[in-house]
Design an enzyme around this catalytic site. Structure first.
Site, PDB file in Angstrom:
ATOM      1  N   ARG A  80       8.469   0.520   0.663  1.00 43.82           N
ATOM      2  CA  ARG A  80       7.274   0.833  -0.116  1.00 43.82           C
ATOM      3  C   ARG A  80       6.292  -0.326   0.043  1.00 43.82           C
ATOM      4  NH1 ARG A  80       8.856   5.331  -0.121  1.00 43.82           N
ATOM      5  NH2 ARG A  80       9.222   6.736  -1.902  1.00 43.82           N
TER       6      ARG A  80
ATOM      7  N   GLU B  63      -2.381   4.386  -0.042  1.00 45.66           N
ATOM      8  CA  GLU B  63      -2.197   5.342   1.043  1.00 45.66           C
ATOM      9  C   GLU B  63      -3.021   6.596   0.765  1.00 45.66           C
ATOM     10  OE1 GLU B  63       1.980   6.064   1.632  1.00 45.66           O
ATOM     11  OE2 GLU B  63       2.429   3.956   1.971  1.00 45.66           O
TER      12      GLU B  63
ATOM     13  N   HIS C 124       2.956   6.403   7.074  1.00 47.21           N
ATOM     14  CA  HIS C 124       4.080   6.784   6.223  1.00 47.21           C
ATOM     15  C   HIS C 124       4.809   7.995   6.826  1.00 47.21           C
ATOM     16  CE1 HIS C 124       5.634   6.418   1.850  1.00 47.21           C
ATOM     17  NE2 HIS C 124       6.593   6.854   2.656  1.00 47.21           N
TER      18      HIS C 124
END
Length: 348
Positions: free
Chosen positions: A244, A273, A292
């Site tokens: 993360r 993000e 991601h």
């Protein structure tokens, strides 16, 4: 959220089909292959979750980045079980959920191998200077260089759960020397050999050529890789973050990269993000950025849906659920078989 006379996790024999709310990023973005389950699904996006969760006994977070559950908690009048289609549950947990009897399960196991393959690819790309090769190719420039071998290189994997262990196994098979970093120090771990305490990360970070983050985001891991850890790393060391974004102090990382105090970074996760187009990390030296997507291999959605469907069948049969998260810790403790709930209740 349940009455004491009713089990926290169970089927509903004799009382009709249970309702399962499904939170999707868009109402049309539905999980595949859930037909045939003896439940009634209510599909919704975040703006319809309050209505969908009212009377529902289970909730599938297909949109696993959503934080909408806390906003509609007062409407979750019958909720017994939440399944999130991610390994990390940091976007879901909040105090009222932690204090409730609602069981939380996650997608443990689905992403282990894809993430390990991504990390191995990042390690090889770093050692073989692939970024410069691509730049030279774009410029049509022929330049002979020497690169490094990964055999005998050192890797410290922060996170000793299923994902970290799969990474360790694959890196060791490729010839790297691997250690782990976790909550407790261990000297004879079967996958890592040695596990150091992540509390001592700054003291240990100078050992490795590759520092790999694969731990859940918790109060203990937030900001774990700070200026002190980055300062302790080797000048040529490589940071890989598939965990993360908030585990890393991005300002300190940017400074370390810009000043070339570390060799580079491969980053799949970020504080914000999508990563804003103007963010300076895009142009930092020796940085590889992905969106991601390190675990998202072809067919991953079908695998996630199949995992959830298998747990639904256990739920309907009154059997223990797989992959029960310890809501206090924020992850599934232990490195062995998937954690389960007790029949009709929460695993303590």
């Amino acid at each position: 959220m349940t009455h004491e006379s009713e089990p926290a996790v169970a089927g509903v024999a004799g009382r009709g089909r249970p309702v399962v709310a499904v939170l999707c990023e868009r109402p049309t973005d539905r999980p595949p292959e859930l037909d045939g389950l003896d439940v009634d699904f209510r599909y919704c996006a975040a703006d319809g979750l309050a209505d969908a969760i009212r009377g529902a006994r289970a909730l599938l977070l297909w949109d696993f980045f959503s934080t909408a559950v806390s906003d509609v908690w007062a409407d979750a009048d019958k909720l017994e079980w939440i399944h999130i289609t991610a390994a990390g549950v940091d976007t879901l947990l909040f105090d009222e959920l932690r204090d409730s009897d609602v069981v939380v399960t996650n997608a443990r196991g689905v992403f282990d191998r894809p993430l390990a393959e991504y990390v191995l690819g990042a390690v090889i790309a770093s050692a073989k200077d692939s970024r410069n090769s691509f730049d030279l190719q774009r410029r049509h420039e022929w330049r002979h260089r020497e690169t490094r071998t990964i055999t005998g290189a050192t890797a410290l994997v922060v996170g000793t759960g299923g994902i970290g262990r799969e990474i360790a196994k694959l890196l060791r098979a490729a010839g790297l020397v691997v250690r782990g970093a976790g909550r407790r120090a261990v000297t004879d771990d079967p996958d890592f050999g040695e596990v150091i305490s992540s509390d001592n990360l700054a003291a240990e970070a100078g050992w490795c050529d590759h520092l790999i983050l694969a731990a859940p985001l918790t109060a203990q891991t937030r900001g774990l890789v700070d200026a002190a850890v980055l300062e302790a790393m080797k000048p040529g060391a490589h940071l890989v973050n598939i965990a993360r974004g908030p585990m890393v102090d991005e300002s300190a990382l940017l400074a370390a990269l810009t000043e070339r105090r570390i060799g580079g970074a491969t980053l799949d996760v970020f504080d914000t993000e999508p990563l804003p187009p103007e963010h300076p990390l895009w142009d930092a030296p020796n940085v590889t950025i992905t969106a991601h997507m390190s675990a998202d291999v072809v067919g991953w959605r079908a695998t996630l849906a199949a995992q959830f469907a298998a747990n639904v069948r256990r739920w309907l049969a009154g059997e223990p659920l797989l992959n029960v998260v310890d809501k206090r810790l924020g992850y599934i403790p232990g490195a062995g078989a998937p954690a389960t709930s007790r029949p009709g209740g929460v695993s303590r």
